[in-house]
Structures are given as C-alpha cells and as structure tokens.
Design an enzyme around this catalytic site. Structure first.
Site, PDB file in Angstrom:
ATOM      1  NE  ARG A  68      -0.905   0.121   4.888  1.00 49.12           N
ATOM      2  CZ  ARG A  68      -0.644   1.277   5.486  1.00 49.12           C
ATOM      3  NH1 ARG A  68      -1.158   2.207   5.205  1.00 49.12           N
ATOM      4  NH2 ARG A  68      -0.036   0.990   6.907  1.00 49.12           N
ATOM      5  CB  THR A  69       0.097   4.597  -1.316  1.00 45.87           C
ATOM      6  OG1 THR A  69      -0.537   3.977  -2.538  1.00 45.87           O
ATOM      7  CG2 THR A  69       0.974   5.878  -1.703  1.00 45.87           C
ATOM      8  CG  LEU A  70       3.672   2.864   3.158  1.00 45.95           C
ATOM      9  CD1 LEU A  70       4.846   2.210   3.912  1.00 45.95           C
ATOM     10  CD2 LEU A  70       2.596   3.068   4.561  1.00 45.95           C
TER      11      LEU A  70
ATOM     12  CG  ASN B 169      -3.481   1.170  -1.017  1.00 38.78           C
ATOM     13  OD1 ASN B 169      -2.648   1.993  -1.105  1.00 38.78           O
ATOM     14  ND2 ASN B 169      -3.886   0.051  -1.663  1.00 38.78           N
ATOM     15  N   PRO B 170      -4.212   5.044  -0.037  1.00 34.13           N
ATOM     16  CG  PRO B 170      -3.342   7.208   0.582  1.00 34.13           C
ATOM     17  CD  PRO B 170      -3.617   5.796   1.043  1.00 34.13           C
TER      18      PRO B 170
END
Lengths: 245, 275
Positions: free
Chosen positions: A22-24, A126-127
């Site tokens: 997921r996007t961090l 998880n944008p």
C-alpha cells in the site's frame, strides 16, 4: 516483457508483508494545477515537471488529460497514481461508449466517480496520492471541481492544488470574473503560474494550458514564461540579515 | 397451448425451436390485470386497473416508483414484479450514488432484460412471470419500454399488457400519433380512456384505476383519486346513482356506438360487450 504476478498478502493493517503493497509516501510528484471557469468553458494550467524528492527529474510529464468528450482531468501528486486513475477512467469511458445509446458521461459524473474512488481508497488506508482537478462543459454548462487524496470533494469557479492554493487562489479571488474571455483567462492563469514559478521550488518553466469548451478539448504546446530576476531585492539577498543564524 | 413432452423445464428446446416454459411465463403476463403506458416527448403516464380479490381485501400494488425519473407498471405474478422493482430501485440508487446523476432508463431496461434472460438458460431457475412497462426520462427525452419474461425488451410510444389489453391497444393504435406532442393533461386523459377500454362495460370510477405521471421537471408521483375523478368527469358525463340524468346519459351513449355505453345506468348486470 516482464509480468508481475500480483501477490495477495491479505489485510495491510494486520499483516506486515502486506504493508509493502500500500501507498505510504509519494515518489515522483507533480506540483500545482490551477484552473478557472471562463466565458466559454474551463481553462486549466500545469507545468510539465515530475520531481523525485528535491530533484527536478522529469521535465516532459503531461499532467492534464482529456477524459471522454466533455471533461479534462489535471493531477498533482504521485504521477504513477495519476496514470492508474487514467486507466480506471479509460475503462469507464470505454464502457460508456459501448452502450452507444446517446447518453454520455459528463464532468459531474466523472467528478463524482473519482470522489467515490478516492474516498474508498482512503478508507482502506491505501490512498491514490493525488489531488485531482476535474473540469468540463456539457450542454452549455461549465463544471469545475476538485478531489483530494482523502476524498474531500467540492466545486468552485476557480481551483488550485498544492502550492497553488496558497499562491494562486488569492490572485484568483481578487481578479476572477465569470465573463473572462479566453485571452484574459490565459493572462490570469499565466500570472498565477509565474508566481508559482518564482516561489514553488518544484515548479519548472515549461507549462501547458488546456482549454475545454462545448466543442471539445485543446491542450496547448508546452511553452515557457518570461521571468525577471533583476529585482533590487535579489541583488544582495542577505542585506537585511548578515551573519550566521 | 397444450401440454407436451418438451415443456417440463426451461432448458429444453422443442423440435420447432420453442422454449415452452418461457412461453408459459408470457401467458402468466396475459392473465394479470391490465397495465397501460404511454409517452409524449416530455412525459410518461402509467395506468393500471385495480382489481381486488374480494370486497374485503385491498387491491394489489402494480405501479412502483423506481426513482424520481423512472416508474414501472407490472402485469402477471405480482410477487415477481415486486422483486424486480426492488432490483431496479437498487440499480438506480447505486448509479445515483456513484455518479450523482440519474440512471438512463435505456440502460436500466437492458440490465433488467439480461437478468430475465439468465432465467431462461439455467435448469434450476424459472422465468420471471411478469411483464414490466418501464417509463422514464433520460438525456434524449421520455421513453417507454416493455420488458418480457423472455428477456426481450422493446421501446413503445404506447402499450398495454395484461387481460383485455387488446381493447386498450386498439384504442392506443387509433390515437398514438398524437401522443408525441400531446400535453400532459391530454396524455393522462388518453391513459384513463385506455383503462376504460379494458373494463369492458364496467363503470369507470377513480377507485378502479391507479395513474402515475413523470416528466421533465416533474418527478414520478401518483395522481390522487380526486384528480383522476375530475378527468373521468370530463368524458364520463353521468354519475352512476342519478337515474334522472342517467336517461340523458344513455341517450348520448347510444348515439355514439363506439362507446361502451352502459355507464349511465350503473347497471352491472349488462353483459360485457364482445370485442
């Protein structure tokens, strides 16, 4: 050609390995978008830079794209997430066209679809790391809206993302009018982009202005703004504060 | 239609290329009480006959609001109709939520038709025994569709389904060319007149029919009994209880042989006219 097999590691909140899915943080980012409604439709300006942290790494990135017949999408933030969004919208527009029934997706529908997508991704931690600007014209009505990475969504007569919010919008609040001609609209946007060029360190001097009207979309060729660096204040910048600290 | 060895399940073809179960499902539609739909460029009117099981019971609901811009009238197995209406409402609201925009009625009927088709191709299912008249608005104006148990759908200017619908259809065929540009009021009047045709001699009262309207700038809603009765009064000149006036009414009615003219006397013993 290489294929990656998608790995499903499960719930990102409970499983450590899944975290890598997921996007961090964002990696390659675009800076501000500035957009206004004008007499015949919507104008949207962006520069063509993709920064890799503090490095101005990519200088030919188109951050404004046409969507369907009636809309224009501009994005700031993570470029790869923008490309992912373009793929979602491509599928959406394709399915809409396949109906072939005289109905078509307008800017309002696209904006709301994107709001749903952004908000749902945010809820899963998880944008898609973007702030999106959606402008368009359908049946004579102009539309301009924005969605952020956490799903905050609204419409307005003029919008800007990132630094544009702080530097461009005050100018627009003072000088925007509903009956701006195309030339005046472009001049207004260029004024905003020039300020951003001087003051936003991730901005580059290579911009595109896109126009959407009832007739369709036109994206200008990239061009640069004239800048002036000979202001007196720049000659001896530390004059007012000599010494360290 | 008689029983034969190919009609036991829906996945059996007859040697002449028919699916009997599907055709039997369409028979169920013909047995239900009548439902009528007509449209102009900007409005759609759905009307139906309210037949109650007995004097003690209420009548079945046959017209449903799907969304502000879509309504549906059913004929046949009401239970199947209710389930499909719920599906339609769900599709409409999901679209509205995602796109903040009304679902185009043409796309809804395709979803509905595809759902019906599935039931004609699974051995453990049966076709829906209900015909649906779907009226709605989209970008290109007002539309009226008829969805069959077979999974087919057709667009109509005006249509009637259910028992004695042929009488209504004949009336509509005479009048449909004027519907496109008709005013809202004329469209409603034509719908009620079409309902009257299916009654075959019974007096037309507002309690016998349900009428709904939707159009540009007018969300779907039912007309109340008062409004319907006012429209009926404009052409049904004689109230049932007044014998004195009934004489005049009968005179008028007899002079116009095309009308089913026993409305004046309110005489229920007169045999319905053969069509």
């Amino acid at each position: 050609m290489t294929f990656t097999i998608p790995i499903d590691n499960g719930d990102a909140l409970k499983n450590a390995e899944a975290d890598s899915q997921r996007t961090l943080y964002p990696y390659v980012t675009g800076t501000s978008i500035v957009a206004i409604k004008y007499k015949d439709g919507v104008l949207m300006a962006s520069d063509m830079g993709g920064s890799y942290g503090s490095t101005l790494r990519y200088k030919n990135i188109e951050r404004v794209k046409a969507i369907g017949k009636h809309s224009l999408l501009g994005a700031s933030g993570e470029i790869s997430d923008f490309q992912e969004i373009l793929r979602y919208l491509d599928e959406l527009v394709l399915n809409d066209n396949m109906w072939d029934d005289g109905n078509s997706l307008g800017p309002k529908e696209v904006h709301n679809y994107l709001t749903r997508v952004m908000y749902n991704r945010r809820n899963k931690f998880n944008p898609l790391w973007n702030t999106l600007v959606l402008g368009g014209v359908k049946n004579g009505e102009s539309y301009l809206g924005m969605v952020s990475m956490i799903g905050v969504s609204f419409e307005d007569n003029h919008v800007a993302t990132g630094f544009g919010n702080h530097l461009a919008r005050p100018i627009l609040r003072d000088e925007w009018r509903a009956d701006l001609s195309f030339e005046d609209g472009v001049k207004l946007l260029e004024k905003c982009m020039r300020v951003l060029l001087y003051r936003d360190r991730s901005a580059i001097n290579k911009l595109q202005i896109a126009k959407i009207t009832e007739e369709g979309v036109t994206v200008s060729q990239p061009y640069s703004l004239k800048t002036f660096w000979e202001f007196q204040a720049f000659h001896n910048p530390t004059a007012g504060a000599q010494g360290s600290w | 239609m008689f029983r034969n060895q190919y009609d036991t399940d829906v996945t059996t073809w007859s040697p002449t290329g028919r699916l009997f179960q599907v055709e039997y499902a369409m028979e169920a539609v013909k047995q239900g009480s009548a439902a009528i739909g007509l449209r102009s460029r900007s409005h759609v009117v759905l009307a139906c006959v309210n037949k109650a099981q007995s004097e003690l019971s209420s009548h079945q609901k046959k017209i449903f609001k799907v969304d502000d811009h879509i309504g549906v009238a059913i004929a046949g197995l009401t239970a199947d109709g209710r389930v499909l209406s719920r599906y339609m409402r769900s599709e409409a609201i999901n679209h509205s939520f995602t796109y903040e925009s009304p679902l185009p009625v043409g796309r809804l009927v395709v979803h509905l038709a595809d759902k019906a088709q599935v039931c004609t191709q699974r051995s453990w299912k049966r076709p829906y025994g209900v015909g649906l008249l779907v009226g709605g608005l989209d970008e290109s104006g007002a539309h009226l569709y008829y969805n069959c148990p077979s999974g087919n759908y057709f667009e109509y200017q005006a249509f009637a389904i259910g028992s004695r619908s042929q009488a209504a259809k004949t009336y509509l065929e005479r009048r449909f060319e004027s519907f496109g540009d008709a005013s809202r009021e004329d469209l409603i009047k034509d719908a009620i007149l079409a309902v009257r045709e299916t009654l075959q001699g019974e007096t037309l009262k507002s309690s016998l029919c349900t009428v709904s309207v939707l159009g540009v700038g007018e969300p779907f809603h039912f007309l109340d009994q008062e409004t319907i009765q006012k429209v009926i009064d404009t052409f049904e000149k004689v109230p049932e209880d007044e014998e004195g006036e009934a004489g005049e009414g009968e005179g008028e009615a007899e002079a116009a042989p095309a009308e089913h003219g026993d409305g004046g006397a309110g005489d229920q013993d007169v045999a319905p006219m053969e069509m």
